[in-house]
Scaffold this active site. Sequence first.
Site, mmCIF file in Angstrom:
data_model
loop_
_atom_site.group_PDB
_atom_site.id
_atom_site.type_symbol
_atom_site.label_atom_id
_atom_site.label_comp_id
_atom_site.label_asym_id
_atom_site.label_seq_id
_atom_site.Cartn_x
_atom_site.Cartn_y
_atom_site.Cartn_z
ATOM 1 N N ASN A 90 -7.321 -3.162 14.293
ATOM 2 C CA ASN A 90 -8.698 -3.458 13.890
ATOM 3 C C ASN A 90 -8.781 -4.679 12.973
ATOM 4 O OD1 ASN A 90 -7.620 -2.514 11.520
ATOM 5 N ND2 ASN A 90 -9.063 -0.831 11.233
ATOM 6 N N HIS A 131 -7.023 -5.146 10.186
ATOM 7 C CA HIS A 131 -6.788 -4.934 8.744
ATOM 8 C C HIS A 131 -5.478 -5.568 8.287
ATOM 9 C CE1 HIS A 131 -4.649 -0.727 9.273
ATOM 10 N NE2 HIS A 131 -3.782 -1.693 9.375
ATOM 11 N N GLU A 143 -9.648 -2.314 5.282
ATOM 12 C CA GLU A 143 -10.295 -2.036 6.558
ATOM 13 C C GLU A 143 -11.508 -2.949 6.771
ATOM 14 O OE1 GLU A 143 -8.427 -0.451 8.308
ATOM 15 O OE2 GLU A 143 -8.056 1.634 7.778
ATOM 16 N N ASP A 184 0.809 -1.217 0.000
ATOM 17 C CA ASP A 184 0.000 0.000 0.000
ATOM 18 C C ASP A 184 0.843 1.269 0.000
ATOM 19 O OD1 ASP A 184 0.920 -0.561 2.565
ATOM 20 O OD2 ASP A 184 -1.060 -0.993 3.372
HETATM 21 C C1 F6R Z 1 1.492 -1.503 6.062
HETATM 22 C C2 F6R Z 1 0.248 -2.256 6.170
HETATM 23 C C3 F6R Z 1 -0.540 -2.300 7.440
HETATM 24 C C4 F6R Z 1 0.309 -2.556 8.677
HETATM 25 C C5 F6R Z 1 -0.544 -2.507 9.945
HETATM 26 C C6 F6R Z 1 0.293 -2.687 11.209
HETATM 27 O O1 F6R Z 1 2.040 -1.639 4.769
HETATM 28 O O2 F6R Z 1 -0.149 -2.819 5.212
HETATM 29 O O3 F6R Z 1 -1.539 -3.283 7.330
HETATM 30 O O4 F6R Z 1 0.931 -3.809 8.559
HETATM 31 O O5 F6R Z 1 -1.210 -1.285 10.014
HETATM 32 O O6 F6R Z 1 1.149 -1.594 11.364
HETATM 33 P P1 F6R Z 1 2.298 -1.603 12.454
HETATM 34 O O7 F6R Z 1 3.268 -2.659 12.045
HETATM 35 O O8 F6R Z 1 2.926 -0.226 12.374
HETATM 36 O O9 F6R Z 1 1.657 -1.889 13.766
#
Ligand code: F6R
Length: 248
Positions: A143, A145, A150, A74
């Site tokens: 959450n 994701h 989401e 992303d």
């Molecule tokens: C980032 C992504 C997100 C993160 C998730 C956890 O490329 O795709 O799904 O993996 O938000 O983020 P952290 O590792 O910062 O807790």
Amino acid sequence: MMQGGKMVEIVIVKDYNEMSKKAAKIVTTQINGKPNSVLGFATGDTPRGMYEELIKLYNNGNVDFADIKAFNLDEYYGLEKENPQSYHYYMMENLFRHVNIKNENIHIPEGMAESIEIECEEYENKIKKVGGIDLQVLGIGRNGHIGFNEPDLKFEARTHFVKLDDDTIKANSRFFSSIQEMPTKAISMGIKTIMQAKKIILLASGKEKRDAIFKAVRGETTPEVPASVLQRHPNVIVIVDEETAALL
Ligand code: F6R
């Protein structure tokens, strides 16, 4: 420690460090087995340690990125590549500029694309053209994701434009100087894109991920917990530390 369960293989390690080492080893094994592997990468705090390990392994001659193709999950919408908060910048700083991956083999959605629709379609086509993702690395949001898929998004989604959840905006604003600077939109690979990866590793560390991981691997498969779709994938390894695994 390994546990049975559904299709998902769960590996519980002591801490963040061990999680990072274990993940780096899986990536290295993948690359050494297929030097032109297509790798799916994630950003955020979770994989930072894994990238550090990969750089060490590269410097010691244990892995070679020369023929690797990389596709990131992303990118924020509206951030220039040069913006230190962009995922382009993150990947350059945390991995790419330290290893011998070729520039033309780096793929990250373009957050400044004139046409989001075309960008999403082209991103999917590029993945298809190289034969799909061999190994996808995932983190998980509080959450549930994965990527920026989401809760409540359909499992059929391919690369698409995303309006970020309030919880994600709150969680990720820690990287920005104020919550107002935090983008509220992004481009993300879809659940369907992720599910087509041949192998997936999902990493999580710390107690704030405990609930999300429990629901993802032990709960019902539902779009309310996007990561729960991974229970339907035949080749997933979930690597979690003891704090995250407390409910499993
Ligand atoms: C980032 C992504 C997100 C993160 C998730 C956890 O490329 O795709 O799904 O993996 O938000 O983020 P952290 O590792 O910062 O807790």
